[in-house]
Enzyme design. Structure first.
Site, PDB file in Angstrom:
ATOM      1  N   SER A  44       0.841  -1.202   0.000  1.00 44.08           N
ATOM      2  CA  SER A  44       0.000   0.000   0.000  1.00 44.08           C
ATOM      3  C   SER A  44       0.875   1.251   0.000  1.00 44.08           C
ATOM      4  O   SER A  44       2.084   1.163   0.243  1.00 44.08           O
ATOM      5  CB  SER A  44      -0.886  -0.054   1.259  1.00 44.08           C
ATOM      6  OG  SER A  44      -1.502   1.179   1.518  1.00 44.08           O
ATOM      7  N   ASP A  93       5.128 -10.352   8.647  1.00 46.67           N
ATOM      8  CA  ASP A  93       4.745  -9.470   9.746  1.00 46.67           C
ATOM      9  C   ASP A  93       6.045  -8.964  10.364  1.00 46.67           C
ATOM     10  O   ASP A  93       6.780  -9.740  10.984  1.00 46.67           O
ATOM     11  CB  ASP A  93       3.924 -10.255  10.783  1.00 46.67           C
ATOM     12  CG  ASP A  93       3.524  -9.385  11.964  1.00 46.67           C
ATOM     13  OD1 ASP A  93       4.039  -8.250  12.090  1.00 46.67           O
ATOM     14  OD2 ASP A  93       2.693  -9.844  12.768  1.00 46.67           O
ATOM     15  N   TYR A 211       3.907   7.458  17.714  1.00 46.35           N
ATOM     16  CA  TYR A 211       4.418   7.484  16.339  1.00 46.35           C
ATOM     17  C   TYR A 211       5.662   8.381  16.265  1.00 46.35           C
ATOM     18  O   TYR A 211       6.690   8.017  15.696  1.00 46.35           O
ATOM     19  CB  TYR A 211       3.322   8.011  15.404  1.00 46.35           C
ATOM     20  CG  TYR A 211       3.704   8.017  13.940  1.00 46.35           C
ATOM     21  CD1 TYR A 211       3.645   6.853  13.180  1.00 46.35           C
ATOM     22  CD2 TYR A 211       4.116   9.195  13.310  1.00 46.35           C
ATOM     23  CE1 TYR A 211       3.991   6.856  11.832  1.00 46.35           C
ATOM     24  CE2 TYR A 211       4.462   9.213  11.963  1.00 46.35           C
ATOM     25  CZ  TYR A 211       4.388   8.043  11.231  1.00 46.35           C
ATOM     26  OH  TYR A 211       4.732   8.047   9.900  1.00 46.35           O
ATOM     27  N   LYS A 215       9.483   7.340  15.213  1.00 42.50           N
ATOM     28  CA  LYS A 215      10.177   7.887  14.047  1.00 42.50           C
ATOM     29  C   LYS A 215      11.428   8.669  14.462  1.00 42.50           C
ATOM     30  O   LYS A 215      12.416   8.708  13.730  1.00 42.50           O
ATOM     31  CB  LYS A 215       9.221   8.774  13.228  1.00 42.50           C
ATOM     32  CG  LYS A 215       8.100   7.980  12.545  1.00 42.50           C
ATOM     33  CD  LYS A 215       8.626   6.974  11.541  1.00 42.50           C
ATOM     34  CE  LYS A 215       7.537   6.233  10.800  1.00 42.50           C
ATOM     35  NZ  LYS A 215       8.022   5.255   9.826  1.00 42.50           N
ATOM     36  N   ILE A 244       1.704  12.955   3.528  1.00 46.97           N
ATOM     37  CA  ILE A 244       1.521  12.594   2.111  1.00 46.97           C
ATOM     38  C   ILE A 244       0.237  11.778   2.002  1.00 46.97           C
ATOM     39  O   ILE A 244      -0.042  10.935   2.876  1.00 46.97           O
ATOM     40  CB  ILE A 244       2.705  11.725   1.607  1.00 46.97           C
ATOM     41  CG1 ILE A 244       4.067  12.322   1.992  1.00 46.97           C
ATOM     42  CG2 ILE A 244       2.607  11.481   0.100  1.00 46.97           C
ATOM     43  CD1 ILE A 244       4.574  13.480   1.191  1.00 46.97           C
ATOM     44  N   THR A 246      -1.695   9.040   1.537  1.00 47.09           N
ATOM     45  CA  THR A 246      -1.711   7.572   1.413  1.00 47.09           C
ATOM     46  C   THR A 246      -2.777   7.070   2.391  1.00 47.09           C
ATOM     47  O   THR A 246      -3.253   7.845   3.240  1.00 47.09           O
ATOM     48  CB  THR A 246      -0.361   6.928   1.808  1.00 47.09           C
ATOM     49  OG1 THR A 246      -0.209   7.050   3.228  1.00 47.09           O
ATOM     50  CG2 THR A 246       0.817   7.537   1.099  1.00 47.09           C
TER      51      THR A 246
HETATM   52  N1  LIG Z   1       1.813   8.863   4.447  1.00 46.44           N
HETATM   53  C1  LIG Z   1       2.512   9.723   5.132  1.00 46.44           C
HETATM   54  O1  LIG Z   1       2.142  10.882   5.263  1.00 46.44           O
HETATM   55  C2  LIG Z   1       3.820   9.334   5.758  1.00 46.44           C
HETATM   56  C3  LIG Z   1       4.671  10.366   6.165  1.00 46.44           C
HETATM   57  C4  LIG Z   1       5.888  10.044   6.720  1.00 46.44           C
HETATM   58  C5  LIG Z   1       6.257   8.729   6.858  1.00 46.44           C
HETATM   59  N2  LIG Z   1       5.426   7.747   6.462  1.00 46.44           N
HETATM   60  C6  LIG Z   1       5.889   6.371   6.647  1.00 46.44           C
HETATM   61  O2  LIG Z   1       5.938   5.734   5.393  1.00 46.44           O
HETATM   62  C7  LIG Z   1       5.790   4.341   5.562  1.00 46.44           C
HETATM   63  C8  LIG Z   1       4.718   3.837   4.626  1.00 46.44           C
HETATM   64  O3  LIG Z   1       3.486   4.443   4.995  1.00 46.44           O
HETATM   65  P1  LIG Z   1       2.315   4.725   3.975  1.00 46.44           P
HETATM   66  O4  LIG Z   1       1.972   6.146   4.074  1.00 46.44           O
HETATM   67  O5  LIG Z   1       2.638   4.163   2.653  1.00 46.44           O
HETATM   68  O6  LIG Z   1       1.135   3.938   4.716  1.00 46.44           O
HETATM   69  P2  LIG Z   1       0.220   2.724   4.247  1.00 46.44           P
HETATM   70  O7  LIG Z   1      -0.697   2.453   5.384  1.00 46.44           O
HETATM   71  O8  LIG Z   1      -0.369   2.990   2.920  1.00 46.44           O
HETATM   72  O9  LIG Z   1       1.283   1.534   4.088  1.00 46.44           O
HETATM   73  C9  LIG Z   1       1.868   0.914   5.189  1.00 46.44           C
HETATM   74  C10 LIG Z   1       1.998  -0.553   4.885  1.00 46.44           C
HETATM   75  O10 LIG Z   1       2.647  -1.174   6.006  1.00 46.44           O
HETATM   76  C11 LIG Z   1       1.979  -2.405   6.229  1.00 46.44           C
HETATM   77  N3  LIG Z   1       2.176  -2.894   7.592  1.00 46.44           N
HETATM   78  C12 LIG Z   1       1.640  -2.420   8.739  1.00 46.44           C
HETATM   79  N4  LIG Z   1       1.985  -3.214   9.773  1.00 46.44           N
HETATM   80  C13 LIG Z   1       2.776  -4.185   9.257  1.00 46.44           C
HETATM   81  C14 LIG Z   1       3.435  -5.300   9.812  1.00 46.44           C
HETATM   82  N5  LIG Z   1       3.345  -5.594  11.111  1.00 46.44           N
HETATM   83  N6  LIG Z   1       4.174  -6.086   8.991  1.00 46.44           N
HETATM   84  C15 LIG Z   1       4.248  -5.823   7.672  1.00 46.44           C
HETATM   85  N7  LIG Z   1       3.627  -4.797   7.087  1.00 46.44           N
HETATM   86  C16 LIG Z   1       2.910  -3.991   7.874  1.00 46.44           C
HETATM   87  C17 LIG Z   1       0.508  -2.110   5.955  1.00 46.44           C
HETATM   88  O11 LIG Z   1      -0.241  -3.292   5.742  1.00 46.44           O
HETATM   89  C18 LIG Z   1       0.624  -1.238   4.723  1.00 46.44           C
HETATM   90  O12 LIG Z   1       0.595  -1.988   3.530  1.00 46.44           O
HETATM   91  C19 LIG Z   1       5.466   4.123   7.038  1.00 46.44           C
HETATM   92  O13 LIG Z   1       6.643   3.768   7.732  1.00 46.44           O
HETATM   93  C20 LIG Z   1       5.004   5.497   7.485  1.00 46.44           C
HETATM   94  O14 LIG Z   1       5.198   5.704   8.863  1.00 46.44           O
HETATM   95  C21 LIG Z   1       4.210   8.007   5.911  1.00 46.44           C
END
Ligand SMILES: NC(=O)c1ccc[n+]([C@@H]2O[C@H](COP(=O)([O-])OP(=O)(O)OC[C@H]3O[C@@H](n4cnc5c(N)ncnc54)[C@H](O)[C@@H]3O)[C@@H](O)[C@H]2O)c1
Length: 377
Positions: A44, A93, A211, A215, A244, A246
């Site tokens: 995702s 996981d 969170y 981070k 972002i 998502t």
């Molecule tokens: N979207 C944002 O604004 C944003 C900003 C900064 C950082 N991030 C970071 O980017 C990364 C990706 O986030 P995203 O925005 O694509 O979110 P998202 O929810 O679309 O994707 C996260 C993915 O991690 C998977 N996941 C969760 N727990 C898990 C586990 N125990 N084992 C394996 N997979 C697991 C979920 O199933 C999902 O597919 C994350 O580390 C998030 O903290 C996101």
């Protein structure tokens, strides 16, 4: 601060950190071709974006996630769209050590060259219930242990991934130690670890305490590791995206940030591709957010600007100067480690080869335990 690798307090050369990024140069996707890349949480959001882009670029991409149905479908769809036959989904996981061990082993097994070039520690989640800041039932006889699910995924999971990456990346067949002088055109095999931290890694996000802590910890892990992973010939880089769009972002947050404060997933994918496709980038970090005006100072360092400068950027370097001015103790440790690497030289290489052969033999006699779900076109 001006970059001067020759200066007395700098260990930039010793840790093999590369110079500041030139973000105006285009990224060449051709360099991801034939690389084997692992992405945790790849079903995702960013993970999906990375997967789509690098699959189109001809890489072998293995995603590990807990959402099996979505991951399986994504791989099937992209394989059909791109014709790339080296795309895989495996259940993983990240909070479960054995699950990650199996994920890495299975990825090595299906990798066409039996090695891993790049690991992206991407899996993450936010605290949707706010339980950490709202203690309950503390007057009961046995107050419940607080659950730290976010720390488990974002920190413990990323640390498991890192530990395994530091095991497998140096064993990537035909790879050589990462270096700022690597030539992307001729570097067929890589040893790259990419962290996905966050804006929450460098500042607070009110209401997302757990969170933010996870981070920040990831940033600390990155800043420390990038001074020492040269011992394994591994290069490490980091992305810190701001908000972002998502599926991670909750609907209320999206509403709050409506009207330009939300960045684009494509810019995060672009920044990650720059790191992944460029073996000469070592120990750098990018902040990625909505496109904003930027200006550079006399040292050539860029920062966001309130002025309308005419140039807008979605990304900017951060934490790049940690190792330019160091304390005596830090310098001594780093130089001692560097001496060990020098002394190890060919002997170390020989020992590593022996270890790899021993591991291969062991794998042949041990029954291979596959992950729950695997899809191969
Ligand atoms: N979207 C944002 O604004 C944003 C900003 C900064 C950082 N991030 C970071 O980017 C990364 C990706 O986030 P995203 O925005 O694509 O979110 P998202 O929810 O679309 O994707 C996260 C993915 O991690 C998977 N996941 C969760 N727990 C898990 C586990 N125990 N084992 C394996 N997979 C697991 C979920 O199933 C999902 O597919 C994350 O580390 C998030 O903290 C996101």
């Amino acid at each position: 601060m001006a970059i001067d690798p020759g200066q007395k307090y700098s260990v930039v050369d010793t840790i093999r950190q590369s110079p500041p990024l030139d973000l105006s140069t285009p990224v060449d996707d051709a360099w991801v071709k034939d690389k084997t890349i692992l992405i945790t949480g790849g079903a995702s959001g960013f993970g999906e974006g990375f997967f789509r882009r690098w699959a189109a670029g001809g890489a072998t991409v293995v995603i590990g996630d807990i959402t099996v149905e979505r991951g399986d479908k994504l791989v099937r769809d992209v394989a059909r769209e791109t014709g790339n036959k080296n795309l895989h989904f495996l259940h993983c996981d990240v909070t479960d050590w054995q699950s990650q061990v199996d994920f890495f082993k299975a990825a090595v097994k299906i990798s066409p060259h039996k090695g891993i070039d790049c690991v992206v520690a991407n899996a993450g989640k936010i605290d949707t219930k706010g339980t950490f800041e709202n203690p309950r039932d503390l007057d009961s006889l046995t107050p419940p242990t607080p659950a730290f699910g976010v720390l488990d995924v974002n920190l413990k999971g990323a640390m498991y991934t890192t530990h395994l990456a530091l095991f497998w990346l140096p064993r990537n067949p035909s790879s050589i130690a990462a270096s700022p002088t690597s030539d992307p055109v001729n570097t067929k095999r890589d040893r790259h670890l990419l962290f996905i931290s966050s804006l929450a890694g460098i500042g607070p996000i009110p209401g997302q305490t757990e969170y933010t802590a996870s981070k920040h910890a990831l940033v600390g892990l990155y800043r420390s590791l990038r001074a020492t992973t040269f011992r394994h010939g591994v290069r490490i880089n980091m992305l810190c995206p701001s908000h972002i769009a998502t599926p991670l972002q909750t609907a209320p947050l999206r509403m709050l940030l409506a009207g330009g404060s939300m960045g684009e997933c494509d810019d995060v994918v672009e920044a990650a591709t720059r790191f992944v496709a460029s073996p000469q980038i070592v120990g750098r970090a990018l902040l990625v957010g909505p496109k904003m005006s930027v200006e550079s100072d006399s040292d050539g360092h860029w920062s966001w600007s309130d002025k309308q400068t005419g140039e807008e950027r979605a990304m900017m370097e951060i934490f790049a100067h940690d190792w330019e001015e160091t304390e005596t103790s830090q310098r001594r440790v780093i130089r001692a480690l560097n001496k060990v690497v020098e002394i190890k030289g060919w002997t170390g290489w020989f020992v590593d080869v022996l270890k790899a052969i021993r591991l291969k033999r062991k794998e042949n006699v041990t029954k291979f335990v596959p992950c729950l779900s695997e899809y191969k076109v």
